[in-house]
Design a protein around this motif. Structure first.
Motif, PDB file in Angstrom:
ATOM      1  N   THR A  36       0.746  -1.188   0.210  1.00 18.89           N
ATOM      2  CA  THR A  36       0.136   0.090  -0.152  1.00 18.89           C
ATOM      3  C   THR A  36       1.065   1.234  -0.033  1.00 18.89           C
ATOM      4  OG1 THR A  36      -1.954   1.249   1.020  1.00 18.89           O
ATOM      5  CG2 THR A  36      -0.197  -0.001   2.632  1.00 18.89           C
ATOM      6  N   THR A  37       0.267   2.318  -0.672  1.00 21.68           N
ATOM      7  CA  THR A  37       0.887   3.611  -0.835  1.00 21.68           C
ATOM      8  C   THR A  37       0.196   4.500   0.231  1.00 21.68           C
ATOM      9  OG1 THR A  37      -0.405   4.373  -2.685  1.00 21.68           O
ATOM     10  CG2 THR A  37       1.874   3.437  -2.975  1.00 21.68           C
ATOM     11  N   GLU A  38      -1.349   4.195   0.769  1.00 20.65           N
ATOM     12  CA  GLU A  38      -2.032   4.854   1.673  1.00 20.65           C
ATOM     13  C   GLU A  38      -1.882   4.848   3.029  1.00 20.65           C
ATOM     14  OE1 GLU A  38      -4.116   6.748   0.065  1.00 20.65           O
ATOM     15  OE2 GLU A  38      -3.389   6.068  -2.006  1.00 20.65           O
ATOM     16  N   PRO A  39      -1.594   6.149   3.458  1.00 19.13           N
ATOM     17  CA  PRO A  39      -1.538   6.094   5.059  1.00 19.13           C
ATOM     18  C   PRO A  39      -2.545   5.553   5.915  1.00 19.13           C
ATOM     19  CG  PRO A  39      -0.680   8.189   4.017  1.00 19.13           C
ATOM     20  CD  PRO A  39      -1.671   7.537   2.826  1.00 19.13           C
ATOM     21  N   ASP A  40      -3.666   5.787   5.264  1.00 17.79           N
ATOM     22  CA  ASP A  40      -5.074   5.307   5.986  1.00 17.79           C
ATOM     23  C   ASP A  40      -5.109   3.740   6.205  1.00 17.79           C
ATOM     24  OD1 ASP A  40      -6.130   7.772   6.561  1.00 17.79           O
ATOM     25  OD2 ASP A  40      -7.503   7.607   4.858  1.00 17.79           O
ATOM     26  N   GLU A  41      -4.286   3.270   5.284  1.00 16.94           N
ATOM     27  CA  GLU A  41      -4.292   1.586   5.167  1.00 16.94           C
ATOM     28  C   GLU A  41      -3.217   1.302   5.982  1.00 16.94           C
ATOM     29  OE1 GLU A  41      -5.858  -0.371   1.301  1.00 16.94           O
ATOM     30  OE2 GLU A  41      -4.026   0.482   1.025  1.00 16.94           O
ATOM     31  N   VAL A  42      -2.174   1.707   6.207  1.00 13.84           N
ATOM     32  CA  VAL A  42      -1.236   1.761   7.397  1.00 13.84           C
ATOM     33  C   VAL A  42      -1.615   1.896   8.660  1.00 13.84           C
ATOM     34  CG1 VAL A  42       1.185   2.250   8.111  1.00 13.84           C
ATOM     35  CG2 VAL A  42       0.665   2.185   5.667  1.00 13.84           C
ATOM     36  N   TYR A  43      -2.273   2.988   8.955  1.00 14.09           N
ATOM     37  CA  TYR A  43      -3.000   3.224  10.190  1.00 14.09           C
ATOM     38  C   TYR A  43      -4.057   1.973  10.514  1.00 14.09           C
ATOM     39  CZ  TYR A  43      -1.920   7.954  10.877  1.00 14.09           C
ATOM     40  OH  TYR A  43      -1.161   9.279  11.033  1.00 14.09           O
ATOM     41  N   GLN A  44      -4.764   1.532   9.780  1.00  6.38           N
ATOM     42  CA  GLN A  44      -5.607   0.424  10.035  1.00  6.38           C
ATOM     43  C   GLN A  44      -4.921  -0.764   9.873  1.00  6.38           C
ATOM     44  OE1 GLN A  44      -8.563   1.039   6.534  1.00  6.38           O
ATOM     45  NE2 GLN A  44      -9.028   3.066   7.359  1.00  6.38           N
ATOM     46  N   ALA A  45      -4.032  -1.089   9.521  1.00  9.60           N
ATOM     47  CA  ALA A  45      -3.080  -2.642   9.484  1.00  9.60           C
ATOM     48  C   ALA A  45      -3.008  -2.894  10.959  1.00  9.60           C
ATOM     49  CB  ALA A  45      -2.037  -2.561   8.491  1.00  9.60           C
ATOM     50  N   ASP A  46      -2.989  -4.269  10.832  1.00 10.26           N
ATOM     51  CA  ASP A  46      -2.419  -4.945  12.425  1.00 10.26           C
ATOM     52  C   ASP A  46      -0.972  -4.877  12.456  1.00 10.26           C
ATOM     53  OD1 ASP A  46      -5.357  -5.689  13.461  1.00 10.26           O
ATOM     54  OD2 ASP A  46      -5.295  -6.571  11.434  1.00 10.26           O
ATOM     55  N   ILE A  48       2.948  -3.989  10.425  1.00  8.85           N
ATOM     56  CA  ILE A  48       3.345  -3.206   9.406  1.00  8.85           C
ATOM     57  C   ILE A  48       4.930  -3.939   9.221  1.00  8.85           C
ATOM     58  CG2 ILE A  48       4.498  -1.024   8.606  1.00  8.85           C
ATOM     59  CD1 ILE A  48       2.447   0.214  10.621  1.00  8.85           C
ATOM     60  N   ILE A  49       5.106  -4.082   7.606  1.00  4.16           N
ATOM     61  CA  ILE A  49       6.496  -4.309   7.084  1.00  4.16           C
ATOM     62  C   ILE A  49       6.973  -3.165   6.303  1.00  4.16           C
ATOM     63  CG2 ILE A  49       7.764  -5.804   5.649  1.00  4.16           C
ATOM     64  CD1 ILE A  49       5.800  -7.986   6.414  1.00  4.16           C
ATOM     65  N   PHE A  50       8.302  -2.723   6.723  1.00  2.04           N
ATOM     66  CA  PHE A  50       8.784  -1.501   6.282  1.00  2.04           C
ATOM     67  C   PHE A  50      10.139  -1.720   5.425  1.00  2.04           C
ATOM     68  CE2 PHE A  50      11.230   2.568   7.554  1.00  2.04           C
ATOM     69  CZ  PHE A  50      10.680   3.499   6.253  1.00  2.04           C
ATOM     70  N   PRO A  51      10.002  -2.112   4.087  1.00  2.00           N
ATOM     71  CA  PRO A  51      11.290  -2.447   3.435  1.00  2.00           C
ATOM     72  C   PRO A  51      11.778  -1.114   2.577  1.00  2.00           C
ATOM     73  CG  PRO A  51       9.234  -2.896   1.936  1.00  2.00           C
ATOM     74  CD  PRO A  51       8.776  -2.345   3.321  1.00  2.00           C
ATOM     75  N   GLY A  52      13.099  -1.534   2.308  1.00  2.00           N
ATOM     76  CA  GLY A  52      13.891  -0.290   1.459  1.00  2.00           C
ATOM     77  C   GLY A  52      14.814  -0.856   0.823  1.00  2.00           C
ATOM     78  N   GLN A  53      15.295  -0.381  -0.352  1.00  2.00           N
ATOM     79  CA  GLN A  53      16.425  -0.656  -1.210  1.00  2.00           C
ATOM     80  C   GLN A  53      16.896   0.490  -1.904  1.00  2.00           C
ATOM     81  OE1 GLN A  53      16.101  -4.688  -2.853  1.00  2.00           O
ATOM     82  NE2 GLN A  53      16.778  -3.757  -4.957  1.00  2.00           N
ATOM     83  N   GLY A  67       3.973  10.924   2.396  1.00  2.00           N
ATOM     84  CA  GLY A  67       2.959  11.503   3.384  1.00  2.00           C
ATOM     85  C   GLY A  67       2.854  10.216   4.409  1.00  2.00           C
ATOM     86  N   LEU A  68       3.557   9.043   4.369  1.00  4.15           N
ATOM     87  CA  LEU A  68       3.440   7.978   5.124  1.00  4.15           C
ATOM     88  C   LEU A  68       4.058   8.008   6.460  1.00  4.15           C
ATOM     89  CD1 LEU A  68       3.934   5.342   2.296  1.00  4.15           C
ATOM     90  CD2 LEU A  68       1.908   5.361   3.915  1.00  4.15           C
ATOM     91  N   ALA A  69       5.023   9.162   6.851  1.00  2.00           N
ATOM     92  CA  ALA A  69       5.814   9.080   8.035  1.00  2.00           C
ATOM     93  C   ALA A  69       4.895   9.235   9.128  1.00  2.00           C
ATOM     94  CB  ALA A  69       6.704  10.421   7.913  1.00  2.00           C
ATOM     95  N   ASP A  70       4.050   9.830   9.397  1.00  2.00           N
ATOM     96  CA  ASP A  70       2.988   9.720  10.650  1.00  2.00           C
ATOM     97  C   ASP A  70       2.372   8.347  10.770  1.00  2.00           C
ATOM     98  OD1 ASP A  70       3.680  12.228  11.048  1.00  2.00           O
ATOM     99  OD2 ASP A  70       1.707  13.093  10.166  1.00  2.00           O
ATOM    100  N   ALA A  71       1.970   7.892   9.622  1.00  2.00           N
ATOM    101  CA  ALA A  71       1.202   6.475   9.863  1.00  2.00           C
ATOM    102  C   ALA A  71       2.454   5.475  10.444  1.00  2.00           C
ATOM    103  CB  ALA A  71       0.723   6.075   8.569  1.00  2.00           C
ATOM    104  N   LEU A  72       3.851   5.488   9.808  1.00  2.00           N
ATOM    105  CA  LEU A  72       4.650   4.589  10.278  1.00  2.00           C
ATOM    106  C   LEU A  72       5.068   5.076  11.699  1.00  2.00           C
ATOM    107  CD1 LEU A  72       7.239   4.872   7.195  1.00  2.00           C
ATOM    108  CD2 LEU A  72       6.142   2.724   8.162  1.00  2.00           C
ATOM    109  N   GLU A  73       5.260   6.221  12.036  1.00  2.00           N
ATOM    110  CA  GLU A  73       5.493   6.340  13.714  1.00  2.00           C
ATOM    111  C   GLU A  73       4.008   5.768  14.557  1.00  2.00           C
ATOM    112  OE1 GLU A  73       6.428  10.085  16.593  1.00  2.00           O
ATOM    113  OE2 GLU A  73       6.269  10.412  14.400  1.00  2.00           O
TER     114      GLU A  73
END
Length: 215
Positions: A36-46, A48-53, A67-73
């Protein structure tokens, strides 16, 4: 249960998605796994997996644009959270790569490997690329079924240097020991690529799907 793989445009995303789906099947679970690219879906998830490359400055810039930083925090504070590769590096205060500020969840830096020689006198290649053993420094629920000194797959030129040694869950040896798994409370993060680490990586991801976030 919904598991959100955070898509901020940086990472081996479809490989991560396929690996988590495979782990879901192996564990005979019914988790809904979404990319997902959507912050709301990250907020609603149980979970979180945060990859990066790639380069950390590019990853941090893409994260800020998303705009995902707040949802990640929010997830870091209260949900089972799994960071992978640059997704682990971004949890620290600063990287030497472009002198880039991270999210600052863990105190510490992400320095560059220095030139060094292997035990047989040959220069070690940078980036560190390939299979390496990982030594578990503490017991953790995500290590269930994962052998001590198991092999995992790495691709990186920068490494994790936590200020607090108590968060180091695993180390590897490349020009000396370095932290390659860190974690505290509900957060678990690996420098290596779990999604490229075959059976051992699938076991870690499967354990994450079953994990309630307590440690």
């Amino acid at each position: 249960m919904k598991v959100a793989i955070v898509n901020y445009g940086m990472g081996n995303l479809h490989s991560v998605l396929k690996s988590v789906q495979a782990a879901n099947q192996l564990q005979q679970m019914q988790a809904e796994v979404i990319l997902t690219t959507e912050p709301d879906e990250v907020y609603q998830a149980d979970k979180i997996i945060f990859p990066g490359q790639g380069a950390m400055p590019d990853c941090m810039a893409a994260l800020q644009r998303s705009g995902l930083a707040d949802a990640l925090e929010d997830g870091l504070r209260r949900k089972p959270f799994f960071g992978i590769c640059v997704g682990a590096q971004l949890l620290f205060e600063c990287s030497e790569e472009g002198n880039t500020a991270g999210l600052g969840w863990f105190q510490g830096t992400v320095p560059h490997f220095q030139a060094a020689l292997s035990t047989d006198g040959r220069p070690l290649k940078i980036p560190h690329m390939g299979w390496n053993r990982v030594h578990q420094m503490q017991e953790h629920p995500l290590f269930a079924g994962v052998a001590q000194d198991e092999w995992f797959y790495f691709v990186h030129s920068y490494y994790l240097r936590p200020e607090d040694p108590s968060i180091i869950l695993g180390t590897a040896d490349y020009a000396g020991d370095f932290a390659c798994i860190v974690g505290r409370d509900n957060v678990f993060a690996t420098q290596f690529h779990s999604e490229k680490s075959h059976a051992a990586g699938l076991q870690l991801l499967g354990n994450f799907l079953r994990w309630d976030g307590t440690f």
